[in-house]
Design a protein around this motif. Structure first.
Motif, short mmCIF file in Angstrom:
data_model
loop_
_atom_site.label_atom_id
_atom_site.label_comp_id
_atom_site.label_asym_id
_atom_site.label_seq_id
_atom_site.Cartn_x
_atom_site.Cartn_y
_atom_site.Cartn_z
N VAL A 187 19.74 6.93 9.85
CA VAL A 187 18.48 7.59 9.47
C VAL A 187 18.70 8.41 8.20
O VAL A 187 17.91 8.34 7.24
CB VAL A 187 17.96 8.49 10.61
N PHE A 188 19.78 9.19 8.18
CA PHE A 188 20.05 10.01 6.99
C PHE A 188 20.22 9.14 5.75
O PHE A 188 19.71 9.47 4.68
CB PHE A 188 21.32 10.84 7.21
N ALA A 189 20.97 8.05 5.90
CA ALA A 189 21.22 7.19 4.74
C ALA A 189 19.91 6.61 4.18
O ALA A 189 19.74 6.47 2.96
CB ALA A 189 22.17 6.05 5.12
N GLN A 190 18.96 6.31 5.08
CA GLN A 190 17.68 5.76 4.63
C GLN A 190 16.84 6.78 3.90
O GLN A 190 15.88 6.43 3.21
CB GLN A 190 16.89 5.25 5.85
N HIS A 191 17.18 8.07 4.05
CA HIS A 191 16.33 9.11 3.48
C HIS A 191 17.07 9.97 2.46
O HIS A 191 16.75 11.15 2.29
CB HIS A 191 15.72 9.96 4.60
N GLY A 192 18.02 9.35 1.77
CA GLY A 192 18.62 9.98 0.59
C GLY A 192 19.54 11.16 0.85
O GLY A 192 19.75 11.98 -0.04
N ALA A 193 20.09 11.26 2.06
CA ALA A 193 20.97 12.39 2.36
C ALA A 193 22.38 12.12 1.84
O ALA A 193 22.83 10.98 1.81
CB ALA A 193 21.00 12.64 3.86
N GLU A 194 23.06 13.21 1.46
CA GLU A 194 24.46 13.09 1.02
C GLU A 194 25.36 13.64 2.13
O GLU A 194 25.23 14.80 2.55
CB GLU A 194 24.66 13.91 -0.26
N ASP A 241 30.23 2.87 5.17
CA ASP A 241 29.32 2.61 4.07
C ASP A 241 28.28 3.74 4.04
O ASP A 241 27.34 3.77 4.84
CB ASP A 241 28.62 1.25 4.26
N ARG A 242 28.48 4.67 3.10
CA ARG A 242 27.58 5.84 3.07
C ARG A 242 26.16 5.46 2.65
O ARG A 242 25.22 6.19 2.91
CB ARG A 242 28.14 6.91 2.14
N SER A 243 26.01 4.31 1.96
CA SER A 243 24.66 3.94 1.52
C SER A 243 23.80 3.48 2.70
O SER A 243 22.57 3.50 2.64
CB SER A 243 24.73 2.84 0.45
N THR A 244 24.45 3.04 3.79
CA THR A 244 23.69 2.61 4.98
C THR A 244 23.93 3.51 6.19
O THR A 244 23.21 3.43 7.18
CB THR A 244 24.09 1.18 5.39
N GLY A 245 24.96 4.36 6.13
CA GLY A 245 25.31 5.19 7.28
C GLY A 245 26.09 4.44 8.35
O GLY A 245 26.30 4.95 9.45
N ASP A 289 12.86 18.73 -1.43
CA ASP A 289 11.60 17.99 -1.29
C ASP A 289 11.74 16.76 -0.37
O ASP A 289 10.77 16.06 -0.12
CB ASP A 289 11.03 17.59 -2.66
N ARG A 290 12.97 16.51 0.14
CA ARG A 290 13.14 15.42 1.12
C ARG A 290 13.49 15.96 2.51
O ARG A 290 13.82 15.19 3.41
CB ARG A 290 14.20 14.43 0.63
N LEU A 291 13.42 17.26 2.65
CA LEU A 291 13.75 17.86 3.95
C LEU A 291 12.79 17.41 5.04
O LEU A 291 13.19 16.97 6.12
CB LEU A 291 13.74 19.40 3.85
#
Ligand code: SF4
Ligand code: SF4
Length: 234
Positions: free
Chosen positions: A125-132, A145-149, A172-174
């Protein structure tokens, strides 16, 4: 953890020290459910067994992941514990800058526990929403794979007492991240609590609070200063 059945007298003293109720006494012998056991070693560390019948066995991959995450005496890849040290010492480290928020998802609890499969549902879920993902965190170290989590598939069925996913998101993505996490809760076979970290503005307002208020998301605000804790540069 295993029980030496020759030594065990079935007294049951070890049972209450197991945080996931993996120990049962059957026919006057302790039996450990190896699927439930998180290899935390609490039962042995409690030193209550009158016969020294509880025995640690050398763990190999992937089962060793259980002790890496659940045994408090384990230091794994330089990370001692389950994470959040960096989040809780933001007053010292300054990790979270203006314009960003930290989110931690604390999955599992004593008596509940969590599989890595459930943890992966939230890392995705985090990976889909731009989280680092936070580098200094044991769960991050299992992500291939951090791009997919995506977490290492070989460990998805391993069970830990709890695991904490830590990320940073642009402020703004919180809202979208929090809403996506709440929506994903129905797919989980465990419980989780959600932490949001955001530094106050100079006038005392807080951007995260305003966003969560507008989204109608309930929270309990906490200020935190770790006086005397954190890193010391020499
Ligand atoms: S190692 Fe931990 S989880 Fe396993 S039986 Fe002992 S107390 Fe329970
Ligand atoms: S404390 Fe030791 S002897 Fe008693 S039930 Fe547990 S393993 Fe067996």
């Amino acid at each position: 953890m295993i029980v030496d059945a020759e030594k065990c007298v079935g007294c049951g003293m070890c049972r209450i020290y197991c945080p996931v109720s993996a120990i049962q006494v059957v026919n006057k012998k302790a039996v450990i459910d190896q699927d439930l056991c998180t290899e935390c070693a609490n039962c042995q560390r409690a030193k209550v067994c009158p016969r020294d019948a509880l025995q640690k066995v050398p763990l190999t991959w992937p089962r060793v992941v259980r002790s890496q995450m659940s045994d408090v005496t384990t230091v794994y890849r330089g990370v001692n514990g389950r994470g959040t040290e960096e989040m809780k010492t933001n007053d010292v480290t300054g990790r979270f800058k203006k314009g960003y928020a930290g989110i931690a998802v604390e999955m599992g609890r004593p008596q509940v526990s969590s599989t890595l499969r459930d943890l992966e549902k939230m890392t995705k879920v985090f990976a889909q929403h731009g989280a680092e993902f936070e580098d200094c965190n044991p769960i991050t170290s299992y992500i291939v794979d951090r791009s997919t989590g995506k977490i290492d598939p070989s460990i998805l069925d391993e069970r830990v007492i709890s695991g904490i996913i830590e990320v940073t998101v642009p402020i703004d993505r919180l809202q979208e991240n929090v809403e996506a996490l709440i929506a994903a809760a129905d797919q989980l076979d465990t419980v989780f609590s959600l932490d949001v970290v955001c530094v106050n503005n100079e006038d005392g307002t807080n951007d995260a609070r305003e966003i969560l208020d507008k989204a109608g998301i309930w929270y309990r605000p906490n200020g935190k200063n770790n006086v005397g804790l954190g890193h010391v540069d020499k």
